[in-house]
Design a protein around this motif. Structure first.
Motif, short mmCIF file in Angstrom:
data_model
loop_
_atom_site.label_atom_id
_atom_site.label_comp_id
_atom_site.label_asym_id
_atom_site.label_seq_id
_atom_site.Cartn_x
_atom_site.Cartn_y
_atom_site.Cartn_z
N LYS A 18 1.11 -1.19 -0.01
CA LYS A 18 0.02 -0.07 0.09
C LYS A 18 0.90 1.32 -0.15
O LYS A 18 2.12 1.31 0.16
CB LYS A 18 -0.84 -0.02 1.35
CG LYS A 18 -1.83 -1.27 1.27
CD LYS A 18 -2.89 -1.16 2.24
CE LYS A 18 -3.94 -2.20 2.01
NZ LYS A 18 -3.51 -3.58 2.05
N PRO A 19 0.34 2.31 -0.59
CA PRO A 19 1.20 3.70 -0.16
C PRO A 19 1.94 3.59 1.05
O PRO A 19 1.31 3.30 2.08
CB PRO A 19 0.34 4.79 -0.41
CG PRO A 19 -0.87 4.27 -1.07
CD PRO A 19 -1.18 2.78 -0.78
N GLN A 20 3.32 3.95 0.92
CA GLN A 20 3.91 4.28 1.78
C GLN A 20 4.07 5.47 2.59
O GLN A 20 5.32 5.78 3.25
CB GLN A 20 5.56 4.00 1.51
CG GLN A 20 5.61 2.43 0.99
CD GLN A 20 5.43 1.44 1.89
OE1 GLN A 20 6.00 1.22 2.98
NE2 GLN A 20 4.32 0.64 1.72
N GLY A 21 3.33 6.45 2.48
CA GLY A 21 3.29 7.90 2.97
C GLY A 21 3.23 8.74 1.73
O GLY A 21 2.91 8.25 0.66
N ILE A 22 3.32 10.23 1.95
CA ILE A 22 2.99 11.17 0.94
C ILE A 22 4.32 11.20 -0.03
O ILE A 22 5.33 11.31 0.40
CB ILE A 22 2.66 12.53 1.45
CG1 ILE A 22 1.33 12.51 2.13
CG2 ILE A 22 2.61 13.49 0.48
CD1 ILE A 22 0.64 13.56 3.14
N MET A 23 4.03 11.13 -1.44
CA MET A 23 4.94 11.28 -2.24
C MET A 23 4.76 12.70 -2.82
O MET A 23 4.30 13.08 -3.61
CB MET A 23 4.92 10.24 -3.50
CG MET A 23 5.15 8.84 -2.78
SD MET A 23 4.98 7.72 -4.26
CE MET A 23 3.08 7.35 -4.19
N TRP A 24 5.64 13.60 -1.98
CA TRP A 24 5.61 15.00 -2.36
C TRP A 24 5.99 15.52 -3.48
O TRP A 24 5.39 16.32 -4.26
CB TRP A 24 6.20 15.69 -1.25
CG TRP A 24 6.01 15.57 0.05
CD1 TRP A 24 6.65 14.60 0.99
CD2 TRP A 24 5.11 15.93 0.95
NE1 TRP A 24 5.96 14.71 2.19
CE2 TRP A 24 5.07 15.57 2.05
CE3 TRP A 24 3.93 17.08 0.67
CZ2 TRP A 24 3.80 16.05 3.21
CZ3 TRP A 24 2.99 17.40 1.38
CH2 TRP A 24 3.17 16.75 2.92
N HIS A 25 6.95 14.81 -4.20
CA HIS A 25 7.41 15.67 -5.49
C HIS A 25 7.04 14.86 -6.58
O HIS A 25 7.27 14.86 -7.83
CB HIS A 25 8.74 15.30 -5.42
CG HIS A 25 9.57 14.04 -5.21
ND1 HIS A 25 9.76 13.58 -4.11
CD2 HIS A 25 9.93 13.20 -6.33
CE1 HIS A 25 10.23 12.18 -4.24
NE2 HIS A 25 10.45 12.01 -5.34
N LYS A 26 6.04 13.71 -6.41
CA LYS A 26 5.84 12.79 -7.42
C LYS A 26 4.53 12.97 -8.16
O LYS A 26 3.44 13.21 -7.25
CB LYS A 26 5.78 11.48 -6.94
CG LYS A 26 5.98 10.24 -8.07
CD LYS A 26 6.29 8.86 -7.47
CE LYS A 26 6.06 8.07 -8.80
NZ LYS A 26 6.83 6.82 -8.36
N THR A 81 10.14 18.48 -1.27
CA THR A 81 9.93 19.15 -2.30
C THR A 81 8.90 18.99 -3.20
O THR A 81 8.99 17.72 -3.53
CB THR A 81 11.53 19.24 -3.15
OG1 THR A 81 12.59 19.52 -2.33
CG2 THR A 81 11.47 20.38 -4.10
N LEU A 82 8.10 19.70 -3.67
CA LEU A 82 7.07 19.59 -4.51
C LEU A 82 7.34 19.44 -6.01
O LEU A 82 8.31 20.11 -6.18
CB LEU A 82 5.71 20.68 -4.43
CG LEU A 82 5.52 20.88 -3.03
CD1 LEU A 82 4.51 21.95 -3.03
CD2 LEU A 82 4.75 19.73 -2.21
N GLN A 83 6.68 18.94 -6.72
CA GLN A 83 7.01 18.71 -8.19
C GLN A 83 7.01 20.10 -8.85
O GLN A 83 7.94 20.27 -9.66
CB GLN A 83 5.99 18.07 -8.90
CG GLN A 83 6.50 17.61 -10.21
CD GLN A 83 5.37 16.81 -11.17
OE1 GLN A 83 4.27 17.26 -11.00
NE2 GLN A 83 6.10 15.86 -12.00
#
Length: 394
Positions: free
Chosen positions: A218-226, A258-260
């Protein structure tokens, strides 16, 4: 997610929504299109939750606020479990805990399980609320027996789960249940799934209980830059305060947040692309494509990061026509996210069945044209091309 994959996800959603309506299985609120659909037999399917061992052992249960899950919320309240419901669109926090009044009657518990009851009897749970969720119940538009899930396309269930991982509210083995009609259980190709997509362990229908034995993480947390089904950008941080708080915490813990739209490598690529290409200027009032209705009331969304976007010489505008009258701007934005062609600005003219997408790079605009070309939404094949002003200049 490739353009083909995203188009297929939308094709599956459209097929399910259309079938539920055409077969008379759709229930209030109608139309079910664009929603986690309510269906005949949803209460019966929710009743099977009580028979699951994972429900019996759970102390805290998180159930989404969708109408077909009302019976699941009621089951949790009747079993005297702590019921957590995500706040709509995460605007005011992550969860609300539903607290029935002391000595609540059966009728009162039924009321607490409705959307109005969720509003009337809830207490916000902050990031420090130390929630320990033992069972997650989500709605779906479609699901496969292997546990692959397709939501309505806005990505909030995936986002909520990722946030729960980040705040330590769920563990790797926290079971996820979805409740759907039998006709919503379909074959879904695994390549349609991204690593942000939530999978499910149990599927409850009016006639069956399916254990998926899904091994996909399952998702491992928030992927900020993806780029994911719900693209996190500066605008979203402004809309969802709890996301901002979570980001600050993860930054303090040394995680790259860092955001995308802030990523140096991506920003440099964009700048290089702009300087290497002669990008045609956009007309700030895009001309209608031939055969379109006259311009009427429009809803304009601008990129808050770059208020100078309008009239900028580095904007290329894409015309999207033949939008179905029932389509909402949020659904179009979901499609754009899944195709990974999110514009910097969006001008919505739903009453004229069209929208204008504004891109900082011509390359991004051309990718949007090729990705959206021929895509069917609500039974309408979209008409997509560079806006007339740009084609004339080109």
């Amino acid at each position: 997610v490739t353009a083909m994959a995203a188009a297929s996800k939308w094709a599956i959603r459209e097929k399910v929504w259309e079938h539920l309506e055409a077969s008379g299985l759709a229930e209030f609120p109608r139309p079910v299109r664009g929603r986690i659909p309510n269906f005949k037999g949803s209460l019966q399917a929710c009743c099977s939750l009580r028979e699951l061992g994972v429900f019996g052992r759970a102390r805290e249960v998180k159930v989404d606020p969708d109408k077909p899950l009302e019976g699941a919320r009621l089951a949790a309240l009747q079993a005297r479990k702590t019921l957590l419901v995500p706040t709509p669109r995460l605007r005011t926090g992550l969860f609300n805990r539903i607290v029935p009044p002391p000595g609540a009657t059966k009728e009162m518990l039924r009321r607490c399980a409705t959307s109005q009851g969720v509003k009337d009897y809830s207490v916000p749970v902050g990031l420090d609320g130390k929630a320990q969720v033992d069972l997650v119940v989500v709605g779906s538009v479609a699901v496969s027996e292997k546990g692959w899930r397709i939501g309505k396309g806005e990505g909030y269930a995936d986002m909520e789960y990722a946030m729960m991982v980040s705040m330590g509210a769920v563990q790797e083995d926290t079971p996820v249940v979805t409740i759907v009609h039998d006709c919503q259980v379909l074959d879904i190709a695994e390549e349609l799934l991204g690593d942000h997509d939530l999978t499910v362990d149990y599927i409850l229908t009016p006639t069956r209980t399916i254990q998926t034995n899904c091994k996909r993480p399952k998702p491992q947390g928030i992927m900020w830059h993806k780029a994911s089904s719900i693209l996190i950008n500066s605008e979203m941080l402004g809309r969802i305060p709890i996301l901002k708080t979570l980001r600050c915490r993860e930054k303090q813990a040394g995680k790259d947040v860092t955001l995308q739209d802030e990523h140096p490598a991506l920003a440099n690529t964009n700048r290089a692309a702009v300087s290497n290409k002669k990008v045609m200027a956009a007309n700030p009032q895009p001309q209608a494509a031939p055969g379109s209705a006259p311009v009427g009331q429009s809803h304009v969304e601008r990129d808050p990061v770059n208020p100078k976007l309008e009239g900028s010489a580095t904007v290329t505008t894409v015309y999207v026509g033949n939008l179905p009258g029932s389509l909402r701007v949020s659904e179009l934005k979901s499609v754009l996210r899944e195709l990974q062609v999110v514009p910097a600005g969006l001008k919505w003219q739903g009453t004229q069945h069209r929208a204008f997408l504004e891109y900082r790079e011509q390359g991004a605009a051309l990718r949007a044209v090729s990705s959206l070309q021929g895509l069917s939404l609500g039974g309408n094949a979209l008409r997509v091309e560079l806006a007339k002003s740009q084609r004339n200049k080109g």
